[in-house]
Design an enzyme around this catalytic site. Structure first.
Site, PDB file in Angstrom:
ATOM      1  N   SER A  34       0.825  -1.208   0.000  1.00  0.00           N
ATOM      2  CA  SER A  34       0.000   0.000   0.000  1.00  0.00           C
ATOM      3  C   SER A  34       0.860   1.259   0.000  1.00  0.00           C
ATOM      4  O   SER A  34       1.896   1.312   0.655  1.00  0.00           O
ATOM      5  CB  SER A  34      -0.898  -0.006   1.224  1.00  0.00           C
TER       6      SER A  34
ATOM      7  N   LYS B  10      -3.881   2.382  -2.347  1.00  0.00           N
ATOM      8  CA  LYS B  10      -3.403   3.351  -1.360  1.00  0.00           C
ATOM      9  C   LYS B  10      -4.371   3.388  -0.177  1.00  0.00           C
ATOM     10  O   LYS B  10      -5.563   3.228  -0.345  1.00  0.00           O
ATOM     11  CB  LYS B  10      -3.337   4.726  -2.053  1.00  0.00           C
TER      12      LYS B  10
ATOM     13  N   ASN C 151       9.382   8.437   4.161  1.00  0.00           N
ATOM     14  CA  ASN C 151       8.234   9.142   3.601  1.00  0.00           C
ATOM     15  C   ASN C 151       7.263   9.607   4.654  1.00  0.00           C
ATOM     16  O   ASN C 151       7.086   8.974   5.690  1.00  0.00           O
ATOM     17  CB  ASN C 151       7.515   8.254   2.578  1.00  0.00           C
ATOM     18  N   ALA C 152       6.640  10.724   4.368  1.00  0.00           N
ATOM     19  CA  ALA C 152       5.505  11.212   5.141  1.00  0.00           C
ATOM     20  C   ALA C 152       4.561  11.873   4.151  1.00  0.00           C
ATOM     21  O   ALA C 152       4.558  13.073   3.960  1.00  0.00           O
ATOM     22  CB  ALA C 152       5.948  12.204   6.204  1.00  0.00           C
TER      23      ALA C 152
ATOM     24  N   GLY D 228       1.376  11.588   4.325  1.00  0.00           N
ATOM     25  CA  GLY D 228       0.276  12.141   5.115  1.00  0.00           C
ATOM     26  C   GLY D 228      -1.082  11.557   4.766  1.00  0.00           C
ATOM     27  O   GLY D 228      -2.107  12.193   4.962  1.00  0.00           O
TER      28      GLY D 228
ATOM     29  N   CYS E 238       0.000   3.299  10.563  1.00  0.00           N
ATOM     30  CA  CYS E 238       0.706   4.373   9.883  1.00  0.00           C
ATOM     31  C   CYS E 238       1.276   5.365  10.890  1.00  0.00           C
ATOM     32  O   CYS E 238       0.543   5.910  11.706  1.00  0.00           O
ATOM     33  CB  CYS E 238      -0.199   5.093   8.901  1.00  0.00           C
TER      34      CYS E 238
ATOM     35  N   GLY F  61      11.514  -4.089   3.105  1.00  0.00           N
ATOM     36  CA  GLY F  61      12.891  -4.341   2.701  1.00  0.00           C
ATOM     37  C   GLY F  61      13.102  -5.429   1.676  1.00  0.00           C
ATOM     38  O   GLY F  61      14.242  -5.810   1.415  1.00  0.00           O
TER      39      GLY F  61
ATOM     40  N   GLY G 171       7.208  -2.614  -2.114  1.00  0.00           N
ATOM     41  CA  GLY G 171       6.853  -1.195  -2.242  1.00  0.00           C
ATOM     42  C   GLY G 171       8.052  -0.378  -2.660  1.00  0.00           C
ATOM     43  O   GLY G 171       8.280  -0.123  -3.838  1.00  0.00           O
TER      44      GLY G 171
END
Lengths: 305, 300
Positions: free
Chosen positions: A20, A44, A68-69, A71, A129, A245, A266
């Site tokens: 995701s 997503k 990443n952020a 949001g 998250c 990973g 991802g």
């Protein structure tokens, strides 16, 4: 050698799932991932309503890690429903996992019920998250009580099998996984990004991400995923999607041996291009031929024996 | 080519005003980019925006970014920066314009070869391979003149004849006219209100000129409705075209999925922004709609 596998009653042409938050915004984006060899996709993470997310920079990367952020920006399930339907029309044989979020515990009921109305095959609940946090900076996946509670609400309202996406950022992953199992989860995704972490630019002397901190993924976090999958496999009966990973077929096999049934990819798209899905399939196939393994299920949890 | 995926600081050595709306920030350094590529330009604690490169000169050690003052962040880039300040850059990203007669260069395949879009792309590639460009047209709409400028410099260095078209709303917005003339381009200007150059759309001048003499290739960057007209004109005249398309971008390196085009799933930050006119016309989004940062569709 057979790469196809069954997970929660769904047939997967191969054990790779798009994680995701990567390329899962539109039907076209997800279809392109399938054309490049992926077995199934996770859209997503969405709430019922649209969310704007953070300003840029939202994602940065180097050879060791990605941070990443974003949001949790998204068009909301109400708008995504049409994209889901289009994806399923394009790729009827590749399961679609809807990933959902809620900022508040009581919101899980509505978001789950909204997924029931879509063409999704499975529901994944993102309780982990790191960008959605309570006043003490904790996600629902941080405590056994809230992980249990969220799972129970989704399970009571879902018409689809339920996957709970948990967080590596806990003192005892076993405690969390057991709570989720007790709450009625059908499977877990282990898991979300690590951290959060931070990158500070030494010239500007400021954090780079607009949100300052963000979830860490990429090759650096793989050993943590392996360990977490191992412990969950040992202590629960939950089927596991291993995410975190995985870049190569060998990484995927490592996860199977630790107890995972499927692997999520991802950040790997950054490291090996969109061709990563086909490459990892080919590499798993090569391994199976070399080691004389007939099916993926013969590998699952083998390292525990 | 070194690509920065975590921002690197670059110092501003000069600031040039090109029009009432557009300012060029000239940075010390080079990215070894190719015309058509872009950077993510970062103002710490504010935001980061994709900006196409308007010149990258390793000899002079200069990177030029021409920015239109159209929103709160670009306003800060245009009005609040001073010589000696620094900004962060990631990149260079994306595909580039091609001056060798091939279609837009792509670093990765979008889909499998069974895909009709991919096949037609490949056919076009082979038909054009080996062709020498002698005379090309570059059509810039508004700030779209910026990547056209970089491309014009490269084309002139190779001795290619360049028709450089500038389309803007009014006289105050005309940019690069004298500069492009000085490097030997044939410059054509149109303004919507007729205050400079010809009155009307720049595409009308293009069409008129093509009727008199065809060119080997057409390049364009600017408002999408203008580029749609350019792509249609190119197709009608059987001239290969390269289009620089823009969509909302976040990561810039092909993972967030924000800029994927319908229905091919082509990632505009990776397999774009420069795509062939043919491929643009095959996308049902082109000239019709785009998605915002949440992924919600909006019509043009």
């Amino acid at each position: 050698m057979n790469l196809s596998t069954t997970f929660l009653g769904q047939k997967f042409p191969n054990p790779i799932v798009l994680a995701s938050g990567i390329l899962g915004v539109t039907a076209a984006g997800m279809t392109n991932v399938i054309k490049n060899g992926c077995g199934a996709v996770t859209a997503k993470s969405l709430a019922v309503k649209p969310r704007p997310g953070h300003p840029n920079p939202t994602v940065i990367s180097n050879e060791h890690y990605m941070i990443n952020a974003v949001g949790l920006s998204g068009e909301g399930l109400e708008n995504a429903e049409a994209e889901f339907a289009k994806y399923k029309k394009n790729c009827p044989k590749n399961p679609l996992i809807a990933s959902v979020i809620s900022m508040k515990m009581e919101g899980f009921e509505a978001v789950t019920k909204r997924v029931n109305q879509t063409k999704a095959d499975l529901i994944e609940v993102n309780i982990s998250c790191p960008n959605v946090e309570d006043e003490f900076g904790r996600s629902f996946a941080a405590l056994p009580e809230t992980a249990y509670e969220a799972t129970k609400i989704v399970k009571a309202n879902s018409e689809l099998p339920v996957i709970i996406k948990i967080s590596p950022n806990v003192t005892s992953i076993v405690e969390i996984a057991k709570a989720v199992e007790e709450g009625g989860a059908d499977a877990v995704n282990m898991g979300n990004t690590l951290g959060p972490g931070m990158v500070i630019d030494t010239h500007f002397k400021k954090p780079v991400l607009a949100n300052k901190m963000g979830g860490v993924s990429g090759p650096a976090i793989k050993p943590i995923t392996v360990k977490n999958v191992w412990q969950i496999s040992q202590s629960t009966n939950l089927p596991i999607i291993a995410t975190g990973g995985i870049l190569t077929g060998n990484d995927a096999v490592e996860m199977f041996l630790a107890g995972a049934s499927l692997v999520g990819i991802g950040s790997g798209v950054y490291y090996r291009g969109i061709e990563i899905f086909q490459k990892v399939n080919d590499e798993i196939q090569e391994y199976m031929e070399k080691e004389n393994v007939g099916e993926i299920k013969d590998l699952i949890g083998f390292a525990h024996q | 080519m070194k690509v920065y995926d975590i921002p690197k600081d670059f110092k501003i050595k000069e600031i040039v005003r090109n029009s009432s709306q557009v300012v060029t920030l000239i940075f010390e350094g080079t990215l070894n980019s190719i015309p058509g590529q872009f950077v993510m330009l970062w103002l710490p604690e504010v935001d980061e925006k994709p900006i196409s490169i308007s010149l990258d000169d390793p000899e002079k050690n200069e990177i030029h970014l021409s920015i239109a003052d159209i929103g709160p962040v670009t306003h800060k880039f245009c009005e609040e920066m001073k010589v000696g300040d620094s900004l962060g850059m990631r990149g260079p990203y994306g595909t580039s314009f091609s001056l060798s007669g091939e279609a837009a260069r792509s670093s990765e395949s979008v889909t499998t070869s069974s895909d009709p879009v991919q096949q037609s792309h490949a056919v076009q590639d082979s038909e054009q391979a080996g062709m020498t460009l002698q005379h090309v047209a570059m059509i810039g709409g508004g700030c779209g003149c910026a990547p056209m400028r970089y491309l014009a410099y490269e084309a002139r260095k190779k001795g290619v004849e360049v028709d450089y078209y500038i389309g803007v709303r009014t006289k105050d917005l005309v940019m690069f006219e004298e500069e492009m003339t000085s490097i030997g381009c044939n410059v054509f200007v149109s303004t919507d209100d007729g205050t400079h150059g010809e009155k009307g759309f720049i595409t009308q001048q293009l069409e008129k000129n093509l009727a008199a003499k065809k060119v080997d290739k057409i390049y364009t960057c600017g408002p999408e409705m203008m580029m749609k007209v350019v792509a249609d004109i190119a197709q009608k005249n059987e001239i290969p075209a390269e289009i620089s398309m823009e969509r909302y971008m976040k990561c810039g390196f092909g993972i967030c999925g924000q800029c994927c085009l319908d229905d091919s799933g082509l990632r505009l930050c990776k397999e774009g922004p420069v795509i062939t006119g043919e491929r643009a016309l095959q996308s049902k989004e082109f000239g019709n709609y785009h998605r915002d940062k949440m992924g919600i569709k909006h019509s043009f």
